[in-house]
Write a protein that holds these residues in place. Structure first.
Motif, PDB file in Angstrom:
ATOM      1  N   THR A  25       0.848  -1.188   0.000  1.00 55.77           N
ATOM      2  CA  THR A  25       0.000   0.000   0.000  1.00 55.77           C
ATOM      3  C   THR A  25       0.881   1.236   0.000  1.00 55.77           C
ATOM      4  OG1 THR A  25      -1.754  -1.156   1.175  1.00 55.77           O
ATOM      5  CG2 THR A  25      -1.830   1.248   1.212  1.00 55.77           C
ATOM      6  N   LEU A  26       0.708   2.061  -1.007  1.00 59.67           N
ATOM      7  CA  LEU A  26       1.430   3.325  -1.128  1.00 59.67           C
ATOM      8  C   LEU A  26       0.614   4.400  -0.435  1.00 59.67           C
ATOM      9  CD1 LEU A  26       3.670   5.098  -2.444  1.00 59.67           C
ATOM     10  CD2 LEU A  26       2.109   5.354  -4.386  1.00 59.67           C
ATOM     11  N   THR A  27       1.223   5.082   0.519  1.00 58.34           N
ATOM     12  CA  THR A  27       0.543   6.152   1.226  1.00 58.34           C
ATOM     13  C   THR A  27       1.236   7.461   0.901  1.00 58.34           C
ATOM     14  OG1 THR A  27      -0.051   4.633   3.006  1.00 58.34           O
ATOM     15  CG2 THR A  27      -0.205   6.980   3.485  1.00 58.34           C
ATOM     16  N   THR A  28       0.478   8.382   0.307  1.00 58.23           N
ATOM     17  CA  THR A  28       0.983   9.713  -0.006  1.00 58.23           C
ATOM     18  C   THR A  28       0.204  10.721   0.835  1.00 58.23           C
ATOM     19  OG1 THR A  28      -0.586  10.160  -1.800  1.00 58.23           O
ATOM     20  CG2 THR A  28       1.431   8.967  -2.394  1.00 58.23           C
ATOM     21  N   ARG A  29       0.520  11.978   0.651  1.00 61.51           N
ATOM     22  CA  ARG A  29      -0.205  13.020   1.384  1.00 61.51           C
ATOM     23  C   ARG A  29      -1.684  13.063   1.036  1.00 61.51           C
ATOM     24  NH1 ARG A  29       4.233  17.785   0.697  1.00 61.51           N
ATOM     25  NH2 ARG A  29       5.701  16.916   2.200  1.00 61.51           N
ATOM     26  N   SER A  30      -2.005  12.641  -0.183  1.00 57.48           N
ATOM     27  CA  SER A  30      -3.396  12.773  -0.631  1.00 57.48           C
ATOM     28  C   SER A  30      -4.186  11.463  -0.653  1.00 57.48           C
ATOM     29  CB  SER A  30      -3.432  13.406  -2.019  1.00 57.48           C
ATOM     30  OG  SER A  30      -2.749  12.606  -2.954  1.00 57.48           O
ATOM     31  N   ALA A  31      -3.513  10.302  -0.517  1.00 54.95           N
ATOM     32  CA  ALA A  31      -4.260   9.044  -0.653  1.00 54.95           C
ATOM     33  C   ALA A  31      -3.442   7.850  -0.185  1.00 54.95           C
ATOM     34  CB  ALA A  31      -4.645   8.839  -2.109  1.00 54.95           C
ATOM     35  N   SER A  32      -4.140   6.737   0.020  1.00 56.63           N
ATOM     36  CA  SER A  32      -3.521   5.422   0.218  1.00 56.63           C
ATOM     37  C   SER A  32      -4.009   4.545  -0.924  1.00 56.63           C
ATOM     38  CB  SER A  32      -3.936   4.811   1.552  1.00 56.63           C
ATOM     39  OG  SER A  32      -3.294   5.449   2.604  1.00 56.63           O
ATOM     40  N   ILE A  33      -3.079   3.975  -1.667  1.00 57.63           N
ATOM     41  CA  ILE A  33      -3.420   3.218  -2.863  1.00 57.63           C
ATOM     42  C   ILE A  33      -2.814   1.826  -2.766  1.00 57.63           C
ATOM     43  CG2 ILE A  33      -3.168   3.108  -5.382  1.00 57.63           C
ATOM     44  CD1 ILE A  33      -2.595   6.385  -3.823  1.00 57.63           C
ATOM     45  N   ASP A  34      -3.633   0.801  -3.016  1.00 61.80           N
ATOM     46  CA  ASP A  34      -3.130  -0.567  -3.069  1.00 61.80           C
ATOM     47  C   ASP A  34      -2.468  -0.788  -4.417  1.00 61.80           C
ATOM     48  OD1 ASP A  34      -3.992  -1.306  -0.511  1.00 61.80           O
ATOM     49  OD2 ASP A  34      -5.993  -1.793  -1.258  1.00 61.80           O
ATOM     50  N   ILE A  35      -1.190  -1.163  -4.388  1.00 62.00           N
ATOM     51  CA  ILE A  35      -0.436  -1.446  -5.602  1.00 62.00           C
ATOM     52  C   ILE A  35      -0.347  -2.964  -5.719  1.00 62.00           C
ATOM     53  CG2 ILE A  35       1.754  -1.116  -6.805  1.00 62.00           C
ATOM     54  CD1 ILE A  35       0.298   1.523  -6.298  1.00 62.00           C
ATOM     55  N   ARG A  36      -0.801  -3.477  -6.849  1.00 66.89           N
ATOM     56  CA  ARG A  36      -0.832  -4.925  -7.068  1.00 66.89           C
ATOM     57  C   ARG A  36       0.423  -5.406  -7.800  1.00 66.89           C
ATOM     58  NH1 ARG A  36      -5.201  -2.878  -9.213  1.00 66.89           N
ATOM     59  NH2 ARG A  36      -4.667  -3.619 -11.282  1.00 66.89           N
ATOM     60  N   GLN A  37       0.799  -6.638  -7.518  1.00 60.74           N
ATOM     61  CA  GLN A  37       1.910  -7.255  -8.229  1.00 60.74           C
ATOM     62  C   GLN A  37       1.593  -7.239  -9.723  1.00 60.74           C
ATOM     63  OE1 GLN A  37       2.911 -11.095  -6.733  1.00 60.74           O
ATOM     64  NE2 GLN A  37       4.429 -11.480  -8.309  1.00 60.74           N
ATOM     65  N   GLY A  38       2.570  -6.862 -10.521  1.00 59.51           N
ATOM     66  CA  GLY A  38       2.400  -6.826 -11.971  1.00 59.51           C
ATOM     67  C   GLY A  38       1.996  -5.462 -12.511  1.00 59.51           C
ATOM     68  N   GLN A  39       1.568  -4.539 -11.643  1.00 54.43           N
ATOM     69  CA  GLN A  39       1.202  -3.209 -12.132  1.00 54.43           C
ATOM     70  C   GLN A  39       2.441  -2.514 -12.664  1.00 54.43           C
ATOM     71  OE1 GLN A  39      -1.308  -1.643  -8.728  1.00 54.43           O
ATOM     72  NE2 GLN A  39      -2.094  -0.450 -10.446  1.00 54.43           N
ATOM     73  N   ARG A  40       2.269  -1.832 -13.779  1.00 52.66           N
ATOM     74  CA  ARG A  40       3.355  -1.153 -14.482  1.00 52.66           C
ATOM     75  C   ARG A  40       3.180   0.347 -14.342  1.00 52.66           C
ATOM     76  NH1 ARG A  40       6.365  -2.062 -19.551  1.00 52.66           N
ATOM     77  NH2 ARG A  40       6.611  -0.034 -20.522  1.00 52.66           N
ATOM     78  N   PHE A  41       4.293   1.031 -14.105  1.00 56.94           N
ATOM     79  CA  PHE A  41       4.267   2.480 -13.956  1.00 56.94           C
ATOM     80  C   PHE A  41       5.287   3.100 -14.897  1.00 56.94           C
ATOM     81  CE2 PHE A  41       2.624   0.639 -10.139  1.00 56.94           C
ATOM     82  CZ  PHE A  41       1.489   1.397  -9.916  1.00 56.94           C
ATOM     83  N   ASP A  42       4.778   3.920 -15.813  1.00 58.57           N
ATOM     84  CA  ASP A  42       5.618   4.653 -16.754  1.00 58.57           C
ATOM     85  C   ASP A  42       5.657   6.108 -16.326  1.00 58.57           C
ATOM     86  OD1 ASP A  42       6.111   2.577 -18.872  1.00 58.57           O
ATOM     87  OD2 ASP A  42       3.918   2.580 -18.902  1.00 58.57           O
ATOM     88  N   TYR A  43       6.641   6.840 -16.842  1.00 64.36           N
ATOM     89  CA  TYR A  43       6.731   8.268 -16.553  1.00 64.36           C
ATOM     90  C   TYR A  43       5.434   8.969 -16.946  1.00 64.36           C
ATOM     91  CZ  TYR A  43      11.629   7.957 -15.440  1.00 64.36           C
ATOM     92  OH  TYR A  43      12.808   7.642 -14.832  1.00 64.36           O
ATOM     93  N   GLY A  44       5.004   9.863 -16.070  1.00 62.63           N
ATOM     94  CA  GLY A  44       3.797  10.633 -16.331  1.00 62.63           C
ATOM     95  C   GLY A  44       2.545  10.029 -15.726  1.00 62.63           C
ATOM     96  N   LYS A  45       2.595   8.757 -15.317  1.00 64.24           N
ATOM     97  CA  LYS A  45       1.428   8.118 -14.693  1.00 64.24           C
ATOM     98  C   LYS A  45       1.434   8.481 -13.214  1.00 64.24           C
ATOM     99  CE  LYS A  45      -1.016   3.797 -14.005  1.00 64.24           C
ATOM    100  NZ  LYS A  45      -1.047   2.358 -14.281  1.00 64.24           N
ATOM    101  N   ARG A  46       0.455   9.289 -12.826  1.00 62.14           N
ATOM    102  CA  ARG A  46       0.384   9.767 -11.455  1.00 62.14           C
ATOM    103  C   ARG A  46      -0.474   8.849 -10.599  1.00 62.14           C
ATOM    104  NH1 ARG A  46       2.988  14.304 -11.277  1.00 62.14           N
ATOM    105  NH2 ARG A  46       2.215  15.099  -9.304  1.00 62.14           N
ATOM    106  N   VAL A  47       0.035   8.587  -9.403  1.00 61.96           N
ATOM    107  CA  VAL A  47      -0.659   7.733  -8.438  1.00 61.96           C
ATOM    108  C   VAL A  47      -0.672   8.488  -7.119  1.00 61.96           C
ATOM    109  CG1 VAL A  47      -0.617   5.512  -7.259  1.00 61.96           C
ATOM    110  CG2 VAL A  47       0.214   5.681  -9.595  1.00 61.96           C
ATOM    111  N   GLY A  48      -1.854   8.806  -6.618  1.00 58.64           N
ATOM    112  CA  GLY A  48      -1.943   9.555  -5.376  1.00 58.64           C
ATOM    113  C   GLY A  48      -1.236  10.895  -5.444  1.00 58.64           C
ATOM    114  N   GLY A  49      -1.247  11.501  -6.633  1.00 56.43           N
ATOM    115  CA  GLY A  49      -0.602  12.793  -6.825  1.00 56.43           C
ATOM    116  C   GLY A  49       0.898  12.719  -7.062  1.00 56.43           C
ATOM    117  N   LEU A  50       1.420  11.527  -7.244  1.00 59.54           N
ATOM    118  CA  LEU A  50       2.858  11.302  -7.382  1.00 59.54           C
ATOM    119  C   LEU A  50       3.158  10.602  -8.703  1.00 59.54           C
ATOM    120  CD1 LEU A  50       5.675  11.118  -5.850  1.00 59.54           C
ATOM    121  CD2 LEU A  50       4.887   8.892  -5.062  1.00 59.54           C
TER     122      LEU A  50
END
Length: 65
Positions: A25-50
Motif C-alpha cells: 500500500t502506497l501512502t501519499t499526502r493525498s491518498a492510500s493506494i493498493d499497488i498490485r503485483q504486476g502493475q506497471r508504472f511509466d513516466y507521467g502516470k500519477r498515483v496519489g498525486g505522485l
C-alpha cells in the motif's frame, strides 16, 4: 519503512518502466493506494498525486537500484 525501501517492491525494466513485484500500500499526502503485483508504472502516470516512475528513478539514483 524508510523511503528507499519502496525500491524492493519494484523492478526497473529496460524500457524505463517500473513494475511492482510484491503488493503493498502506497501512502501519499493525498491518498492510500493498493499497488498490485504486476502493475506497471511509466513516466507521467500519477498515483496519489505522485509520478511514481519518476520518484522511483530518483530513489534508485540516490540509493542504487
Amino acid at each position: 519503512m524508510a523511503k528507499h525501501d519502496i525500491l524492493g517492491y519494484f523492478e526497473h525494466r529496460r524500457d524505463g518502466a517500473w513494475v511492482c513485484v510484491r503488493p503493498f500500500t502506497l501512502t501519499t499526502r493525498s491518498a492510500s493506494i493498493d499497488i498490485r503485483q504486476g502493475q506497471r508504472f511509466d513516466y507521467g502516470k500519477r498515483v496519489g498525486g505522485l509520478d511514481l516512475a519518476e520518484y522511483l528513478e530518483q530513489l534508485g539514483s540516490q540509493f542504487g537500484s
